[in-house]
Write a protein that holds these residues in place. Structure first.
Motif, mmCIF file in Angstrom:
data_model
loop_
_atom_site.group_PDB
_atom_site.id
_atom_site.type_symbol
_atom_site.label_atom_id
_atom_site.label_comp_id
_atom_site.label_asym_id
_atom_site.label_seq_id
_atom_site.Cartn_x
_atom_site.Cartn_y
_atom_site.Cartn_z
ATOM 1 N N GLU A 12 0.858 -1.198 0.000
ATOM 2 C CA GLU A 12 0.000 0.000 0.000
ATOM 3 C C GLU A 12 0.889 1.242 0.000
ATOM 4 O O GLU A 12 1.811 1.352 0.804
ATOM 5 C CB GLU A 12 -0.865 -0.010 1.257
ATOM 6 C CG GLU A 12 -1.848 1.098 1.328
ATOM 7 C CD GLU A 12 -3.232 0.677 0.918
ATOM 8 O OE1 GLU A 12 -4.032 1.586 0.694
ATOM 9 O OE2 GLU A 12 -3.509 -0.526 0.816
ATOM 10 N N PRO A 13 0.634 2.187 -0.911
ATOM 11 C CA PRO A 13 1.444 3.414 -0.903
ATOM 12 C C PRO A 13 1.149 4.245 0.348
ATOM 13 O O PRO A 13 0.037 4.237 0.870
ATOM 14 C CB PRO A 13 0.988 4.161 -2.165
ATOM 15 C CG PRO A 13 -0.341 3.582 -2.492
ATOM 16 C CD PRO A 13 -0.361 2.189 -1.953
ATOM 17 N N SER A 14 2.146 4.931 0.823
ATOM 18 C CA SER A 14 1.989 5.773 2.006
ATOM 19 C C SER A 14 1.187 7.018 1.660
ATOM 20 O O SER A 14 1.458 7.697 0.679
ATOM 21 C CB SER A 14 3.358 6.183 2.545
ATOM 22 O OG SER A 14 3.201 7.076 3.617
ATOM 23 N N LEU A 15 0.180 7.322 2.452
ATOM 24 C CA LEU A 15 -0.636 8.500 2.225
ATOM 25 C C LEU A 15 -0.184 9.675 3.085
ATOM 26 O O LEU A 15 -0.735 10.748 3.017
ATOM 27 C CB LEU A 15 -2.113 8.189 2.497
ATOM 28 C CG LEU A 15 -2.715 7.106 1.610
ATOM 29 C CD1 LEU A 15 -4.160 6.851 2.004
ATOM 30 C CD2 LEU A 15 -2.629 7.484 0.148
ATOM 31 N N ARG A 16 0.791 9.455 3.912
ATOM 32 C CA ARG A 16 1.309 10.517 4.763
ATOM 33 C C ARG A 16 2.212 11.435 3.943
ATOM 34 O O ARG A 16 3.053 10.988 3.174
ATOM 35 C CB ARG A 16 2.113 9.944 5.903
ATOM 36 C CG ARG A 16 1.281 9.282 6.979
ATOM 37 C CD ARG A 16 1.850 9.748 8.290
ATOM 38 N NE ARG A 16 1.223 9.335 9.483
ATOM 39 C CZ ARG A 16 0.151 9.888 10.016
ATOM 40 N NH1 ARG A 16 -0.485 10.809 9.373
ATOM 41 N NH2 ARG A 16 -0.294 9.508 11.174
ATOM 42 N N THR A 17 1.993 12.729 4.118
ATOM 43 C CA THR A 17 2.837 13.710 3.442
ATOM 44 C C THR A 17 3.396 14.657 4.483
ATOM 45 O O THR A 17 2.979 14.641 5.638
ATOM 46 C CB THR A 17 2.031 14.523 2.407
ATOM 47 O OG1 THR A 17 1.040 15.288 3.103
ATOM 48 C CG2 THR A 17 1.368 13.619 1.379
ATOM 49 N N GLY A 18 4.269 15.514 4.070
ATOM 50 C CA GLY A 18 4.827 16.506 4.974
ATOM 51 C C GLY A 18 3.861 17.653 5.236
ATOM 52 O O GLY A 18 4.108 18.493 6.083
ATOM 53 N N GLY A 19 2.736 17.687 4.507
ATOM 54 C CA GLY A 19 1.771 18.764 4.678
ATOM 55 C C GLY A 19 2.219 20.017 3.945
ATOM 56 O O GLY A 19 3.143 20.003 3.134
#
Length: 100
Positions: A12-19
């Motif tokens: 699963e690709p990571s959906l977390r970003t640096g914002g």
């Protein structure tokens, strides 16, 4: 390759970003030069900057929420009340002196 073997290898690709980064003064000034007071972009910018509410609340804000120089409305996520003074910038003043 069998489908089941492919599915087991899938990550699963990571959906977390640096914002989003906070704008520096130079970036704010650049935006203000490009978007004159009275444009929709400038209104959205001023509301987000001065009222400090999340985007989901700012997009719902309108004239119907202003009475007697105060803006009052309910928060979308929590249902709590939000009240803010109507600053001079919305009518063309300088936002840097609006809170004084």
């Amino acid at each position: 390759m069998p489908v089941l073997e492919y599915v087991n290898r899938y990550e699963e690709p990571s959906l977390r970003t640096g914002g989003h980064h906070s704008w520096k003064t130079a970036e704010c000034e650049q935006f203000e030069k490009c978007h004159a007071v009275g444009t929709r972009a400038r209104l959205a910018y001023e509301l987000l900057l001065q009222v400090g509410q999340p985007r989901c609340d700012v997009v719902r804000m309108g004239r119907q929420h202003i009475r007697g120089g105060m803006m009052a409305m309910g928060r979308k996520k929590t249902g709590g009340a939000v009240q803010s003074r109507s600053h001079a910038t919305r009518s063309g003043g300088d936002r840097r002196n609006a809170g004084e």
